[in-house]
Design a protein around this motif. Structure first.
Motif, PDB file in Angstrom:
ATOM      1  N   GLY A 159     -35.733 -20.344   6.862  1.00 11.85           N
ATOM      2  CA  GLY A 159     -35.994 -21.393   7.339  1.00 11.85           C
ATOM      3  C   GLY A 159     -37.181 -21.834   8.292  1.00 11.85           C
ATOM      4  O   GLY A 159     -37.582 -20.762   8.724  1.00 11.85           O
ATOM      5  N   VAL A 160     -37.816 -22.685   8.101  1.00 13.80           N
ATOM      6  CA  VAL A 160     -39.082 -22.822   9.127  1.00 13.80           C
ATOM      7  C   VAL A 160     -38.523 -23.802  10.835  1.00 13.80           C
ATOM      8  O   VAL A 160     -38.146 -25.492   9.941  1.00 13.80           O
ATOM      9  CB  VAL A 160     -40.270 -23.306   8.718  1.00 13.80           C
ATOM     10  CG1 VAL A 160     -41.589 -23.467   9.364  1.00 13.80           C
ATOM     11  CG2 VAL A 160     -40.495 -22.108   8.272  1.00 13.80           C
ATOM     12  N   LEU A 161     -38.972 -23.786  11.966  1.00 10.56           N
ATOM     13  CA  LEU A 161     -38.498 -24.686  12.935  1.00 10.56           C
ATOM     14  C   LEU A 161     -39.569 -25.900  13.023  1.00 10.56           C
ATOM     15  O   LEU A 161     -40.949 -25.241  13.499  1.00 10.56           O
ATOM     16  CB  LEU A 161     -37.998 -24.048  13.981  1.00 10.56           C
ATOM     17  CG  LEU A 161     -38.321 -25.650  15.260  1.00 10.56           C
ATOM     18  CD1 LEU A 161     -36.922 -25.613  14.613  1.00 10.56           C
ATOM     19  CD2 LEU A 161     -37.881 -24.372  16.441  1.00 10.56           C
ATOM     20  N   ASN A 162     -39.405 -27.273  12.667  1.00  7.88           N
ATOM     21  CA  ASN A 162     -40.577 -27.852  11.798  1.00  7.88           C
ATOM     22  C   ASN A 162     -40.705 -29.243  13.027  1.00  7.88           C
ATOM     23  O   ASN A 162     -39.119 -29.791  12.880  1.00  7.88           O
ATOM     24  CB  ASN A 162     -40.108 -28.839  10.568  1.00  7.88           C
ATOM     25  CG  ASN A 162     -40.808 -29.614  10.483  1.00  7.88           C
ATOM     26  OD1 ASN A 162     -42.638 -29.642  10.958  1.00  7.88           O
ATOM     27  ND2 ASN A 162     -41.038 -30.717   9.688  1.00  7.88           N
ATOM     28  N   VAL A 163     -40.721 -28.937  14.037  1.00  5.37           N
ATOM     29  CA  VAL A 163     -41.267 -29.447  15.183  1.00  5.37           C
ATOM     30  C   VAL A 163     -41.794 -30.295  15.249  1.00  5.37           C
ATOM     31  O   VAL A 163     -43.169 -31.049  14.528  1.00  5.37           O
ATOM     32  CB  VAL A 163     -41.795 -28.816  16.729  1.00  5.37           C
ATOM     33  CG1 VAL A 163     -41.741 -29.896  17.824  1.00  5.37           C
ATOM     34  CG2 VAL A 163     -40.736 -27.517  16.804  1.00  5.37           C
ATOM     35  N   VAL A 164     -41.099 -32.309  15.323  1.00  4.18           N
ATOM     36  CA  VAL A 164     -41.761 -33.279  14.970  1.00  4.18           C
ATOM     37  C   VAL A 164     -41.948 -33.946  16.632  1.00  4.18           C
ATOM     38  O   VAL A 164     -43.881 -34.673  16.422  1.00  4.18           O
ATOM     39  CB  VAL A 164     -40.723 -34.269  14.548  1.00  4.18           C
ATOM     40  CG1 VAL A 164     -41.363 -35.923  14.034  1.00  4.18           C
ATOM     41  CG2 VAL A 164     -40.391 -33.964  13.237  1.00  4.18           C
ATOM     42  N   ARG A 165     -41.530 -33.828  17.336  1.00  6.97           N
ATOM     43  CA  ARG A 165     -42.428 -33.807  18.404  1.00  6.97           C
ATOM     44  C   ARG A 165     -42.282 -32.791  19.944  1.00  6.97           C
ATOM     45  O   ARG A 165     -41.338 -32.401  20.056  1.00  6.97           O
ATOM     46  CB  ARG A 165     -41.508 -35.482  19.381  1.00  6.97           C
ATOM     47  CG  ARG A 165     -41.841 -36.270  18.627  1.00  6.97           C
ATOM     48  CD  ARG A 165     -40.537 -37.780  19.450  1.00  6.97           C
ATOM     49  NE  ARG A 165     -40.217 -38.442  17.987  1.00  6.97           N
ATOM     50  CZ  ARG A 165     -40.891 -40.078  18.522  1.00  6.97           C
ATOM     51  NH1 ARG A 165     -42.081 -39.990  19.561  1.00  6.97           N
ATOM     52  NH2 ARG A 165     -40.889 -40.705  17.837  1.00  6.97           N
ATOM     53  N   HIS A 166     -43.049 -32.673  19.953  1.00  2.69           N
ATOM     54  CA  HIS A 166     -43.429 -30.904  20.886  1.00  2.69           C
ATOM     55  C   HIS A 166     -43.294 -31.483  22.541  1.00  2.69           C
ATOM     56  O   HIS A 166     -43.152 -30.833  24.085  1.00  2.69           O
ATOM     57  CB  HIS A 166     -45.027 -30.729  20.957  1.00  2.69           C
ATOM     58  CG  HIS A 166     -45.204 -29.834  19.833  1.00  2.69           C
ATOM     59  ND1 HIS A 166     -44.903 -28.103  19.407  1.00  2.69           N
ATOM     60  CD2 HIS A 166     -45.890 -30.186  18.762  1.00  2.69           C
ATOM     61  CE1 HIS A 166     -44.885 -28.032  18.538  1.00  2.69           C
ATOM     62  NE2 HIS A 166     -45.410 -28.978  17.541  1.00  2.69           N
ATOM     63  N   GLU A 167     -43.292 -33.191  22.870  1.00  5.37           N
ATOM     64  CA  GLU A 167     -43.121 -33.421  24.136  1.00  5.37           C
ATOM     65  C   GLU A 167     -43.027 -35.031  23.553  1.00  5.37           C
ATOM     66  O   GLU A 167     -42.670 -35.883  22.459  1.00  5.37           O
ATOM     67  CB  GLU A 167     -44.356 -34.043  24.485  1.00  5.37           C
ATOM     68  CG  GLU A 167     -45.273 -33.015  25.321  1.00  5.37           C
ATOM     69  CD  GLU A 167     -46.427 -33.205  26.033  1.00  5.37           C
ATOM     70  OE1 GLU A 167     -47.108 -32.750  26.877  1.00  5.37           O
ATOM     71  OE2 GLU A 167     -47.164 -33.841  25.621  1.00  5.37           O
ATOM     72  N   ILE A 168     -42.269 -35.529  24.184  1.00  2.00           N
ATOM     73  CA  ILE A 168     -40.630 -36.761  24.141  1.00  2.00           C
ATOM     74  C   ILE A 168     -41.067 -37.851  25.325  1.00  2.00           C
ATOM     75  O   ILE A 168     -41.684 -37.462  26.763  1.00  2.00           O
ATOM     76  CB  ILE A 168     -39.843 -36.728  24.337  1.00  2.00           C
ATOM     77  CG1 ILE A 168     -39.707 -35.765  23.267  1.00  2.00           C
ATOM     78  CG2 ILE A 168     -39.140 -38.378  24.254  1.00  2.00           C
ATOM     79  CD1 ILE A 168     -37.789 -35.301  22.537  1.00  2.00           C
ATOM     80  N   GLU A 169     -41.766 -38.867  25.342  1.00  2.00           N
ATOM     81  CA  GLU A 169     -42.278 -39.799  26.676  1.00  2.00           C
ATOM     82  C   GLU A 169     -39.997 -40.342  27.564  1.00  2.00           C
ATOM     83  O   GLU A 169     -39.762 -41.077  26.662  1.00  2.00           O
ATOM     84  CB  GLU A 169     -42.964 -40.901  26.517  1.00  2.00           C
ATOM     85  CG  GLU A 169     -43.420 -41.804  27.274  1.00  2.00           C
ATOM     86  CD  GLU A 169     -44.253 -43.128  27.853  1.00  2.00           C
ATOM     87  OE1 GLU A 169     -44.469 -43.409  28.383  1.00  2.00           O
ATOM     88  OE2 GLU A 169     -44.495 -43.311  27.025  1.00  2.00           O
ATOM     89  N   PHE A 170     -40.504 -40.128  28.430  1.00  2.00           N
ATOM     90  CA  PHE A 170     -38.634 -40.227  29.349  1.00  2.00           C
ATOM     91  C   PHE A 170     -39.380 -41.767  30.897  1.00  2.00           C
ATOM     92  O   PHE A 170     -40.775 -41.197  31.379  1.00  2.00           O
ATOM     93  CB  PHE A 170     -38.030 -39.270  29.183  1.00  2.00           C
ATOM     94  CG  PHE A 170     -37.850 -38.297  28.692  1.00  2.00           C
ATOM     95  CD1 PHE A 170     -36.343 -38.864  27.925  1.00  2.00           C
ATOM     96  CD2 PHE A 170     -38.346 -37.173  28.326  1.00  2.00           C
ATOM     97  CE1 PHE A 170     -35.783 -38.185  26.790  1.00  2.00           C
ATOM     98  CE2 PHE A 170     -37.788 -36.203  26.970  1.00  2.00           C
ATOM     99  CZ  PHE A 170     -36.406 -37.136  26.847  1.00  2.00           C
ATOM    100  N   SER A 171     -37.829 -42.132  30.434  1.00  2.00           N
ATOM    101  CA  SER A 171     -38.073 -42.437  31.914  1.00  2.00           C
ATOM    102  C   SER A 171     -36.950 -41.436  33.215  1.00  2.00           C
ATOM    103  O   SER A 171     -36.029 -41.636  32.550  1.00  2.00           O
ATOM    104  CB  SER A 171     -37.323 -44.149  31.935  1.00  2.00           C
ATOM    105  OG  SER A 171     -37.210 -44.519  33.270  1.00  2.00           O
ATOM    106  N   CYS A 172     -37.814 -41.278  34.168  1.00  2.00           N
ATOM    107  CA  CYS A 172     -37.820 -40.600  35.592  1.00  2.00           C
ATOM    108  C   CYS A 172     -37.397 -40.815  36.177  1.00  2.00           C
ATOM    109  O   CYS A 172     -38.575 -41.296  36.727  1.00  2.00           O
ATOM    110  CB  CYS A 172     -38.158 -39.061  34.912  1.00  2.00           C
ATOM    111  SG  CYS A 172     -38.094 -38.496  33.493  1.00  2.00           S
ATOM    112  N   PRO A 173     -36.453 -39.902  37.355  1.00  2.00           N
ATOM    113  CA  PRO A 173     -36.551 -40.495  38.894  1.00  2.00           C
ATOM    114  C   PRO A 173     -37.720 -39.460  39.032  1.00  2.00           C
ATOM    115  O   PRO A 173     -38.027 -38.861  38.904  1.00  2.00           O
ATOM    116  CB  PRO A 173     -35.613 -40.329  39.064  1.00  2.00           C
ATOM    117  CG  PRO A 173     -34.221 -39.650  37.568  1.00  2.00           C
ATOM    118  CD  PRO A 173     -35.532 -39.604  36.839  1.00  2.00           C
TER     119      PRO A 173
END
Length: 213
Positions: free
Chosen positions: A123-137
């Motif tokens: 199988g192949v790792l199909n990355v949909v989101r290389h980055e994700i927007e988060f709310s962080c301290p």
């Protein structure tokens, strides 16, 4: 964990001519703004800045910038680079309050790919989101979100709900359980499955036709 420190000097003059002269002295013009305070123009040492840039994650790392013996927590928001030499030309820093939160894109890292049954099966790792927007301290921004894929099989998906996040870190998208990555079947296996499905449909149609006669 203490923030890395960037030392800066106040800059009195602005303009292209002044900026070019500063760069010849290995000083990079920068501005500090935000947090309901007036913007402050400064310079940072080019060599030290390049070192920070080369470590990776510069844009999602909070720093303590020191000007005249006083420190402020900041986050880089923009870096301008020379189109030919790729040297940094200007940096924007956003002031952060100690108890503030910020929305920021954080890279996703996948762990234990060599142990993943789905990848071992071709199988192949199909990355949909290389980055994700988060709310962080503001004072605890993670360098990356790490996801262990050692137990994933072919056609398995990773959704945000299955990821263990650091304390205080939440996805900005809250209205759906979005997909981060999938273990996609190899193209050969997909073709074989499609052929089997078509053959099965053909046999059913033949059987139905014979029954009608």
């Amino acid at each position: 964990m203490a923030n890395p420190v960037i030392k800066a000097e106040l800059r009195e003059k602005a303009g292209k001519g002044s900026s070019r002269a500063l760069r010849r002295e290995d000083k990079i013009p920068a501005v500090i703004y935000g947090n309901k305070k007036d913007p402050v123009t400064v310079t940072v040492n080019r060599i030290e800045l390049v070192k920070q840039l080369s470590t990776g994650g510069f844009m999602n790392t909070s720093f303590d910038i020191e000007v005249g013996g006083k420190k402020e927590m900041v986050l880089p928001r923009d870096v301008q680079f020379h189109p030919v030499t790729d040297w940094p030309m200007h940096v924007d820093f956003l002031r952060l309050a100690q108890d503030s939160t910020i929305n920021i894109n954080i890279p996703v890292h996948f762990l234990n790919e060599e142990e993943c049954p789905g990848l071992k099966a071709g199988g192949v790792l199909n990355v949909v989101r290389h980055e994700i927007e988060f709310s962080c301290p503001a004072n605890a921004i993670p360098e990356a979100i790490e996801i262990d894929i050692s137990g994933l099989e072919l056609n398995d998906s990773i959704h945000i709900s299955s990821v263990t996040l650091p304390k205080g870190v939440t996805p900005v998208i809250e209205d759906r359980d979005f997909t981060i990555a999938t273990i996609a079947a190899p193209s050969g296996l997909k073709s074989a499955e499609a052929e089997e499905a078509e053959e099965g449909e053909g046999e059913e149609e033949t059987a139905e036709g014979e029954g009608e006669e």
